[in-house]
Design a protein around this motif. Structure first.
Motif, PDB file in Angstrom:
ATOM      1  N   TYR A  15      -2.400  -9.430  -5.333  1.00  0.00           N
ATOM      2  CA  TYR A  15      -1.361  -9.783  -4.372  1.00  0.00           C
ATOM      3  C   TYR A  15      -0.839 -11.163  -4.734  1.00  0.00           C
ATOM      4  O   TYR A  15      -1.594 -12.140  -4.792  1.00  0.00           O
ATOM      5  CB  TYR A  15      -1.903  -9.796  -2.944  1.00  0.00           C
ATOM      6  N   PHE A  16       0.478 -11.240  -4.950  1.00  0.00           N
ATOM      7  CA  PHE A  16       1.117 -12.535  -5.177  1.00  0.00           C
ATOM      8  C   PHE A  16       2.056 -12.863  -4.016  1.00  0.00           C
ATOM      9  O   PHE A  16       2.088 -13.991  -3.547  1.00  0.00           O
ATOM     10  CB  PHE A  16       1.906 -12.508  -6.493  1.00  0.00           C
ATOM     11  N   SER A  17       2.834 -11.877  -3.588  1.00  0.00           N
ATOM     12  CA  SER A  17       3.787 -12.077  -2.499  1.00  0.00           C
ATOM     13  C   SER A  17       4.338 -10.707  -2.121  1.00  0.00           C
ATOM     14  O   SER A  17       4.018  -9.694  -2.741  1.00  0.00           O
ATOM     15  CB  SER A  17       4.918 -13.010  -2.907  1.00  0.00           C
ATOM     16  N   GLY A  18       5.186 -10.685  -1.078  1.00  0.00           N
ATOM     17  CA  GLY A  18       5.847  -9.443  -0.709  1.00  0.00           C
ATOM     18  C   GLY A  18       5.016  -8.579   0.212  1.00  0.00           C
ATOM     19  O   GLY A  18       4.301  -9.080   1.087  1.00  0.00           O
ATOM     20  N   ASP A  19       5.098  -7.274   0.006  1.00  0.00           N
ATOM     21  CA  ASP A  19       4.409  -6.311   0.859  1.00  0.00           C
ATOM     22  C   ASP A  19       2.922  -6.632   0.927  1.00  0.00           C
ATOM     23  O   ASP A  19       2.255  -6.771  -0.105  1.00  0.00           O
ATOM     24  CB  ASP A  19       4.618  -4.903   0.304  1.00  0.00           C
ATOM     25  N   THR A  20       2.405  -6.731   2.130  1.00  0.00           N
ATOM     26  CA  THR A  20       1.004  -7.146   2.292  1.00  0.00           C
ATOM     27  C   THR A  20       0.016  -6.024   2.019  1.00  0.00           C
ATOM     28  O   THR A  20      -1.180  -6.283   1.934  1.00  0.00           O
ATOM     29  CB  THR A  20       0.778  -7.697   3.707  1.00  0.00           C
ATOM     30  N   LEU A  21       0.486  -4.806   1.911  1.00  0.00           N
ATOM     31  CA  LEU A  21      -0.390  -3.688   1.542  1.00  0.00           C
ATOM     32  C   LEU A  21      -0.140  -3.396   0.067  1.00  0.00           C
ATOM     33  O   LEU A  21       0.960  -3.004  -0.317  1.00  0.00           O
ATOM     34  CB  LEU A  21      -0.098  -2.471   2.409  1.00  0.00           C
ATOM     35  N   VAL A  22      -1.177  -3.578  -0.723  1.00  0.00           N
ATOM     36  CA  VAL A  22      -1.046  -3.488  -2.173  1.00  0.00           C
ATOM     37  C   VAL A  22      -1.792  -2.262  -2.679  1.00  0.00           C
ATOM     38  O   VAL A  22      -2.946  -2.046  -2.306  1.00  0.00           O
ATOM     39  CB  VAL A  22      -1.632  -4.762  -2.831  1.00  0.00           C
ATOM     40  N   LEU A  36     -14.754  -7.142 -16.609  1.00  0.00           N
ATOM     41  CA  LEU A  36     -14.102  -6.965 -15.316  1.00  0.00           C
ATOM     42  C   LEU A  36     -12.763  -6.266 -15.501  1.00  0.00           C
ATOM     43  O   LEU A  36     -11.949  -6.670 -16.343  1.00  0.00           O
ATOM     44  CB  LEU A  36     -13.874  -8.318 -14.636  1.00  0.00           C
ATOM     45  N   GLN A  37     -12.531  -5.246 -14.683  1.00  0.00           N
ATOM     46  CA  GLN A  37     -11.270  -4.515 -14.722  1.00  0.00           C
ATOM     47  C   GLN A  37     -10.471  -4.841 -13.472  1.00  0.00           C
ATOM     48  O   GLN A  37     -11.002  -4.787 -12.352  1.00  0.00           O
ATOM     49  CB  GLN A  37     -11.532  -3.009 -14.806  1.00  0.00           C
ATOM     50  N   LEU A  38      -9.215  -5.163 -13.651  1.00  0.00           N
ATOM     51  CA  LEU A  38      -8.358  -5.497 -12.524  1.00  0.00           C
ATOM     52  C   LEU A  38      -8.024  -4.231 -11.746  1.00  0.00           C
ATOM     53  O   LEU A  38      -7.501  -3.266 -12.299  1.00  0.00           O
ATOM     54  CB  LEU A  38      -7.064  -6.150 -13.020  1.00  0.00           C
ATOM     55  N   LEU A  39      -8.339  -4.250 -10.438  1.00  0.00           N
ATOM     56  CA  LEU A  39      -7.985  -3.129  -9.568  1.00  0.00           C
ATOM     57  C   LEU A  39      -6.596  -3.308  -8.971  1.00  0.00           C
ATOM     58  O   LEU A  39      -5.798  -2.378  -8.931  1.00  0.00           O
ATOM     59  CB  LEU A  39      -8.989  -2.993  -8.418  1.00  0.00           C
ATOM     60  N   LEU A  40      -6.333  -4.515  -8.471  1.00  0.00           N
ATOM     61  CA  LEU A  40      -5.056  -4.801  -7.844  1.00  0.00           C
ATOM     62  C   LEU A  40      -4.933  -6.297  -7.620  1.00  0.00           C
ATOM     63  O   LEU A  40      -5.912  -7.039  -7.742  1.00  0.00           O
ATOM     64  CB  LEU A  40      -4.901  -4.037  -6.514  1.00  0.00           C
TER      65      LEU A  40
END
Lengths: 110, 114
Positions: free
Chosen positions: B50-57, B44-48
């Motif tokens: 989200y932990f916090s902050g800007d909701t568009l990642v 599996l390769q990590l694409l993206l």
């Protein structure tokens, strides 16, 4: 490049013959995981190490064991492989929640 | 209980078309959310994430995802799909306790028409 390495990529074993899969990492992460993934399914967590602390999932069969001799290496031992253990085995590491996966070892049981 | 739902088992798009893969989660606290891609026979390769902050990642390979708390969703998008994007995509939520669990969705297989 820092990475998670799994050897071998393909492993063929006989029914009931012990087999060991290996994983190494250059990320220096304190958590290492072993997952089993069968065809068209999501990975299923078998166990994980937080440093030297071993944590077994409740439904992981006793047939599966693991060793982590140091930060960099982790081994998956299958004591008596059955046909149902044929799968992709994925090693992963993490330090801050993000899992980094190795390329996997495909196990075939004859 | 924590869970992740990917309602689409298969999606087929034409090369060059836009893509949206759906993901809904159930988690009591602020979620740590991930999208992974898996090509056949690979890890599996990590694409993206989200932990916090800007909701568009923004992620790798031109992918992006938007966290919508009100909808408990974290959908993955790409404006123009390439044939090499054909793969299995997994959405996941991390349980941030001592269990260190990563809850996966069941995956969405993307097929790309020439």
């Amino acid at each position: 490049d820092a990475m998670v390495i799994q050897n071998p990529r393909y492993q063929v074993t006989q029914f009931g013959k012990p087999v060991t899969l290996s994983c190494s990492q250059t990320l220096n992460h304190n958590v290492m995981y072993w997952y089993q993934q069968k065809s068209s399914q999501a990975p299923k967590l078998l166990f994980h190490y937080y440093d030297k602390d071993f944590n077994n999932e409740a439904d992981t069969p006793d047939n599966f064991q693991s060793r982590r001799p140091n930060t960099s290496f982790c081994f998956l031992d299958i004591r008596s492989p059955g046909l149902g253990d044929a799968a992709m085995y994925l090693c992963a590491t993490s330090s801050t929640g993000t899992r980094y996966f190795g390329p996997g070892t495909r196990l075939l049981v004859l | 209980a924590q869970s992740v739902t990917q309602p689409d088992i298969h999606i087929t798009v034409s090369e060059g078309a836009s893509l949206e893969l759906r993901c809904n989660y159930s988690y009591g606290a602020t979620p740590y959310l991930f999208w992974y891609v898996q090509s056949p026979g690979q890890g599996l390769q990590l694409l993206l994430k989200y932990f916090s902050g800007d909701t568009l990642v923004q992620g790798i390979k031109g992918f992006e995802a938007e966290f919508k708390r009100s909808q408990s969703s974290f959908n993955l998008r790409k404006p123009s799909v390439h044939w090499s994007d054909a793969a299995e995509y997994f959405c996941a939520v991390a349980v941030m306790d001592s269990s260190y669990k990563l809850i996966f969705g069941s995956g969405t297989r993307l097929l790309v028409r020439p």
